[in-house]
Motif scaffolding. Structure first.
Motif, PDB file in Angstrom:
ATOM      1  N   LEU A  28       0.848  -1.184   0.000  1.00  0.00           N
ATOM      2  CA  LEU A  28       0.000   0.000   0.000  1.00  0.00           C
ATOM      3  C   LEU A  28       0.893   1.248   0.000  1.00  0.00           C
ATOM      4  O   LEU A  28       1.617   1.513   0.952  1.00  0.00           O
ATOM      5  CB  LEU A  28      -0.898  -0.013   1.243  1.00  0.00           C
ATOM      6  N   ILE A  29       0.827   2.010  -1.074  1.00  0.00           N
ATOM      7  CA  ILE A  29       1.723   3.151  -1.263  1.00  0.00           C
ATOM      8  C   ILE A  29       0.997   4.466  -0.973  1.00  0.00           C
ATOM      9  O   ILE A  29      -0.106   4.705  -1.461  1.00  0.00           O
ATOM     10  CB  ILE A  29       2.275   3.178  -2.710  1.00  0.00           C
ATOM     11  N   ARG A  30       1.644   5.308  -0.185  1.00  0.00           N
ATOM     12  CA  ARG A  30       1.047   6.592   0.166  1.00  0.00           C
ATOM     13  C   ARG A  30       1.150   7.586  -0.983  1.00  0.00           C
ATOM     14  O   ARG A  30       2.163   7.637  -1.691  1.00  0.00           O
ATOM     15  CB  ARG A  30       1.739   7.168   1.399  1.00  0.00           C
ATOM     16  N   VAL A  31       0.091   8.390  -1.159  1.00  0.00           N
ATOM     17  CA  VAL A  31       0.113   9.471  -2.137  1.00  0.00           C
ATOM     18  C   VAL A  31       0.031  10.795  -1.394  1.00  0.00           C
ATOM     19  O   VAL A  31      -0.467  10.871  -0.268  1.00  0.00           O
ATOM     20  CB  VAL A  31      -1.043   9.353  -3.154  1.00  0.00           C
ATOM     21  N   LYS A  32       0.509  11.838  -2.035  1.00  0.00           N
ATOM     22  CA  LYS A  32       0.566  13.147  -1.390  1.00  0.00           C
ATOM     23  C   LYS A  32      -0.782  13.851  -1.419  1.00  0.00           C
ATOM     24  O   LYS A  32      -1.140  14.587  -0.491  1.00  0.00           O
ATOM     25  CB  LYS A  32       1.622  14.015  -2.071  1.00  0.00           C
ATOM     26  N   TYR A  33      -1.525  13.645  -2.499  1.00  0.00           N
ATOM     27  CA  TYR A  33      -2.813  14.323  -2.660  1.00  0.00           C
ATOM     28  C   TYR A  33      -3.937  13.295  -2.806  1.00  0.00           C
ATOM     29  O   TYR A  33      -3.745  12.231  -3.400  1.00  0.00           O
ATOM     30  CB  TYR A  33      -2.787  15.250  -3.868  1.00  0.00           C
ATOM     31  N   HIS A  34      -5.115  13.643  -2.322  1.00  0.00           N
ATOM     32  CA  HIS A  34      -6.226  12.684  -2.269  1.00  0.00           C
ATOM     33  C   HIS A  34      -6.658  12.179  -3.640  1.00  0.00           C
ATOM     34  O   HIS A  34      -7.161  11.072  -3.766  1.00  0.00           O
ATOM     35  CB  HIS A  34      -7.424  13.315  -1.561  1.00  0.00           C
ATOM     36  N   ASP A  35      -6.461  12.985  -4.686  1.00  0.00           N
ATOM     37  CA  ASP A  35      -6.926  12.596  -6.016  1.00  0.00           C
ATOM     38  C   ASP A  35      -5.867  11.851  -6.821  1.00  0.00           C
ATOM     39  O   ASP A  35      -6.046  11.620  -8.021  1.00  0.00           O
ATOM     40  CB  ASP A  35      -7.418  13.815  -6.798  1.00  0.00           C
ATOM     41  N   GLN A  36      -4.770  11.441  -6.159  1.00  0.00           N
ATOM     42  CA  GLN A  36      -3.709  10.706  -6.855  1.00  0.00           C
ATOM     43  C   GLN A  36      -3.861   9.193  -6.714  1.00  0.00           C
ATOM     44  O   GLN A  36      -3.092   8.445  -7.318  1.00  0.00           O
ATOM     45  CB  GLN A  36      -2.332  11.121  -6.320  1.00  0.00           C
ATOM     46  N   VAL A  37      -4.831   8.735  -5.922  1.00  0.00           N
ATOM     47  CA  VAL A  37      -4.965   7.294  -5.715  1.00  0.00           C
ATOM     48  C   VAL A  37      -5.349   6.592  -7.012  1.00  0.00           C
ATOM     49  O   VAL A  37      -6.185   7.073  -7.776  1.00  0.00           O
ATOM     50  CB  VAL A  37      -6.003   6.973  -4.618  1.00  0.00           C
ATOM     51  N   GLN A  38      -4.691   5.454  -7.249  1.00  0.00           N
ATOM     52  CA  GLN A  38      -4.989   4.650  -8.432  1.00  0.00           C
ATOM     53  C   GLN A  38      -5.250   3.207  -8.017  1.00  0.00           C
ATOM     54  O   GLN A  38      -6.380   2.751  -7.983  1.00  0.00           O
ATOM     55  CB  GLN A  38      -3.834   4.742  -9.439  1.00  0.00           C
ATOM     56  N   LYS A  39      -4.179   2.475  -7.672  1.00  0.00           N
ATOM     57  CA  LYS A  39      -4.308   1.090  -7.255  1.00  0.00           C
ATOM     58  C   LYS A  39      -3.399   0.834  -6.061  1.00  0.00           C
ATOM     59  O   LYS A  39      -2.193   1.094  -6.109  1.00  0.00           O
ATOM     60  CB  LYS A  39      -3.933   0.146  -8.399  1.00  0.00           C
ATOM     61  N   ASN A  40      -3.983   0.335  -4.970  1.00  0.00           N
ATOM     62  CA  ASN A  40      -3.241   0.047  -3.738  1.00  0.00           C
ATOM     63  C   ASN A  40      -2.498   1.279  -3.223  1.00  0.00           C
ATOM     64  O   ASN A  40      -1.292   1.248  -2.970  1.00  0.00           O
ATOM     65  CB  ASN A  40      -2.275  -1.117  -3.952  1.00  0.00           C
ATOM     66  N   ASN A  41      -3.257   2.351  -3.077  1.00  0.00           N
ATOM     67  CA  ASN A  41      -2.719   3.604  -2.538  1.00  0.00           C
ATOM     68  C   ASN A  41      -3.482   4.000  -1.281  1.00  0.00           C
ATOM     69  O   ASN A  41      -4.596   3.537  -1.045  1.00  0.00           O
ATOM     70  CB  ASN A  41      -2.839   4.738  -3.556  1.00  0.00           C
ATOM     71  N   TYR A  42      -2.846   4.871  -0.494  1.00  0.00           N
ATOM     72  CA  TYR A  42      -3.589   5.461   0.609  1.00  0.00           C
ATOM     73  C   TYR A  42      -3.211   6.926   0.756  1.00  0.00           C
ATOM     74  O   TYR A  42      -2.113   7.351   0.401  1.00  0.00           O
ATOM     75  CB  TYR A  42      -3.361   4.711   1.930  1.00  0.00           C
ATOM     76  N   TYR A  43      -4.162   7.676   1.259  1.00  0.00           N
ATOM     77  CA  TYR A  43      -3.982   9.096   1.556  1.00  0.00           C
ATOM     78  C   TYR A  43      -4.229   9.267   3.042  1.00  0.00           C
ATOM     79  O   TYR A  43      -5.190   8.693   3.590  1.00  0.00           O
ATOM     80  CB  TYR A  43      -4.969   9.929   0.742  1.00  0.00           C
ATOM     81  N   LEU A  44      -3.381  10.022   3.721  1.00  0.00           N
ATOM     82  CA  LEU A  44      -3.519  10.204   5.166  1.00  0.00           C
ATOM     83  C   LEU A  44      -3.451  11.680   5.498  1.00  0.00           C
ATOM     84  O   LEU A  44      -2.558  12.389   5.046  1.00  0.00           O
ATOM     85  CB  LEU A  44      -2.423   9.431   5.902  1.00  0.00           C
ATOM     86  N   ILE A  45      -4.414  12.118   6.310  1.00  0.00           N
ATOM     87  CA  ILE A  45      -4.473  13.522   6.702  1.00  0.00           C
ATOM     88  C   ILE A  45      -4.959  13.628   8.140  1.00  0.00           C
ATOM     89  O   ILE A  45      -5.682  12.755   8.635  1.00  0.00           O
ATOM     90  CB  ILE A  45      -5.408  14.314   5.753  1.00  0.00           C
ATOM     91  N   SER A  46      -4.561  14.680   8.830  1.00  0.00           N
ATOM     92  CA  SER A  46      -4.987  14.912  10.206  1.00  0.00           C
ATOM     93  C   SER A  46      -6.320  15.636  10.238  1.00  0.00           C
ATOM     94  O   SER A  46      -6.588  16.522   9.426  1.00  0.00           O
ATOM     95  CB  SER A  46      -3.939  15.747  10.953  1.00  0.00           C
ATOM     96  N   GLY A  47      -7.140  15.271  11.223  1.00  0.00           N
ATOM     97  CA  GLY A  47      -8.404  15.953  11.449  1.00  0.00           C
ATOM     98  C   GLY A  47      -8.272  17.116  12.403  1.00  0.00           C
ATOM     99  O   GLY A  47      -9.271  17.696  12.828  1.00  0.00           O
ATOM    100  N   LYS A  48      -7.028  17.449  12.758  1.00  0.00           N
ATOM    101  CA  LYS A  48      -6.729  18.610  13.610  1.00  0.00           C
ATOM    102  C   LYS A  48      -7.303  18.482  15.016  1.00  0.00           C
ATOM    103  O   LYS A  48      -7.764  19.441  15.619  1.00  0.00           O
ATOM    104  CB  LYS A  48      -7.237  19.905  12.976  1.00  0.00           C
ATOM    105  N   GLY A  49      -7.277  17.253  15.548  1.00  0.00           N
ATOM    106  CA  GLY A  49      -7.703  17.057  16.926  1.00  0.00           C
ATOM    107  C   GLY A  49      -9.182  16.740  17.068  1.00  0.00           C
ATOM    108  O   GLY A  49      -9.922  16.677  16.089  1.00  0.00           O
ATOM    109  N   TYR A  50      -9.573  16.514  18.328  1.00  0.00           N
ATOM    110  CA  TYR A  50     -10.963  16.174  18.645  1.00  0.00           C
ATOM    111  C   TYR A  50     -11.617  17.355  19.351  1.00  0.00           C
ATOM    112  O   TYR A  50     -10.986  17.956  20.233  1.00  0.00           O
ATOM    113  CB  TYR A  50     -10.993  14.948  19.569  1.00  0.00           C
ATOM    114  N   PRO A  51     -12.811  17.776  18.959  1.00  0.00           N
ATOM    115  CA  PRO A  51     -13.765  17.112  18.060  1.00  0.00           C
ATOM    116  C   PRO A  51     -13.695  17.581  16.602  1.00  0.00           C
ATOM    117  O   PRO A  51     -14.561  17.206  15.812  1.00  0.00           O
ATOM    118  CB  PRO A  51     -15.106  17.491  18.681  1.00  0.00           C
ATOM    119  N   ALA A  52     -12.711  18.409  16.248  1.00  0.00           N
ATOM    120  CA  ALA A  52     -12.647  18.940  14.882  1.00  0.00           C
ATOM    121  C   ALA A  52     -12.650  17.837  13.831  1.00  0.00           C
ATOM    122  O   ALA A  52     -13.213  17.998  12.745  1.00  0.00           O
ATOM    123  CB  ALA A  52     -11.401  19.814  14.718  1.00  0.00           C
ATOM    124  N   ILE A  53     -12.030  16.691  14.159  1.00  0.00           N
ATOM    125  CA  ILE A  53     -11.959  15.589  13.200  1.00  0.00           C
ATOM    126  C   ILE A  53     -13.349  15.114  12.775  1.00  0.00           C
ATOM    127  O   ILE A  53     -13.542  14.672  11.632  1.00  0.00           O
ATOM    128  CB  ILE A  53     -11.152  14.407  13.788  1.00  0.00           C
TER     129      ILE A  53
END
Length: 237
Positions: A28-53
């Motif tokens: 599973l390969i990480r991508v920098k931007y959410h719209d770059q996913v193709q096959k076996n990719n993941y995008y990870l971003i922070s929700g800026k804490g709780y409850p903001a997430i």
């Protein structure tokens, strides 16, 4: 298989999860931007804490997943904090249902860190041996609750403001005893393969310990099997 990870923390989880996923799911390969996913990719971003997430973070994730229309899972990673795991899960599930969200084929997975990610880190028995001479306050913490013997997820908050504060301080003192450091911004050895392997060994040896961490590992195993099945199916076709 494409995964959208929305993590609560703005520093620790953003550093730890990518490293752990690299060890557990190297396919599973990480991508920098959410719209770059193709096959076996993941995008990870922070929700800026709780409850903001659960508000801006979740709303933005839903919008991006709908826009991309190429994600198999939306994974929410949050602390239980002062609630029980069931209480936090039920609250999140009800909140999502209240948004009347239709993500199509995208499944939602909730990973609760009980009580926080530092609670999981307390499960490493190799880095901490309570049988060795200890200095205060670490010796006081061990006398209160020995995490090398008992499940860290069931530990209280000692005399501190909340569970997360105490569990963080406990981890930091364990690291200091080994002449290494741990902070929220610089988690140090916690991102290394040997550390993760020791946590895996803990749940394999004590099936009732670190149940929410075991849930995370089981989910990763589910993803791995799914990717292998899809890969085999494509080769046969």
């Amino acid at each position: 298989m494409n995964i959208y990870f929305l993590v609560e923390g703005n520093s620790t989880e953003k550093k730890i999860y990518p490293k752990w996923l690299g060890y557990l799911l190297p396919e599973l390969i990480r991508v920098k931007y959410h719209d770059q996913v193709q096959k076996n990719n993941y995008y990870l971003i922070s929700g800026k804490g709780y409850p903001a997430i659960l508000h801006d973070g979740l709303d933005n994730a839903i919008d991006k997943i709908k826009e991309t229309n190429n994600y198999d899972y939306l994974v929410l990673c949050l602390d239980a904090d002062e609630e029980t795991v069931n209480e936090r899960e039920n609250y999140i599930e009800n909140l999502i249902q209240g948004k009347n969200t239709d993500l199509g084929d995208t499944k939602i997975k909730i990973i609760i860190q009980n009580r926080c990610i530092e609670t999981w880190l307390l499960g490493n028995r190799k880095i901490f041996d309570s049988r060795q001479p200890l200095e205060s306050p670490l010796s006081d913490y061990v006398n209160y609750y020995d995490v090398s013997q008992y499940d860290p997820e069931k530990m209280g908050k000692y005399n501190m403001r909340n569970h997360a504060d105490f569990h963080l301080k406990y981890v930091q003192k364990i690291f200091e005893a080994r002449n290494i450091s741990y902070t929220k911004k610089f988690p140090g050895d916690a991102i290394k393969r040997y550390y993760l392997e020791q946590l895996q060994k803990r749940v394999q040896g004590d099936s009732t310990h670190l149940e929410t961490f075991h849930n995370f590992l089981s989910f990763c195993e589910t993803l791995k099997k799914s990717m292998l099945t899809n890969s085999d199916a494509q080769e046969q076709s």
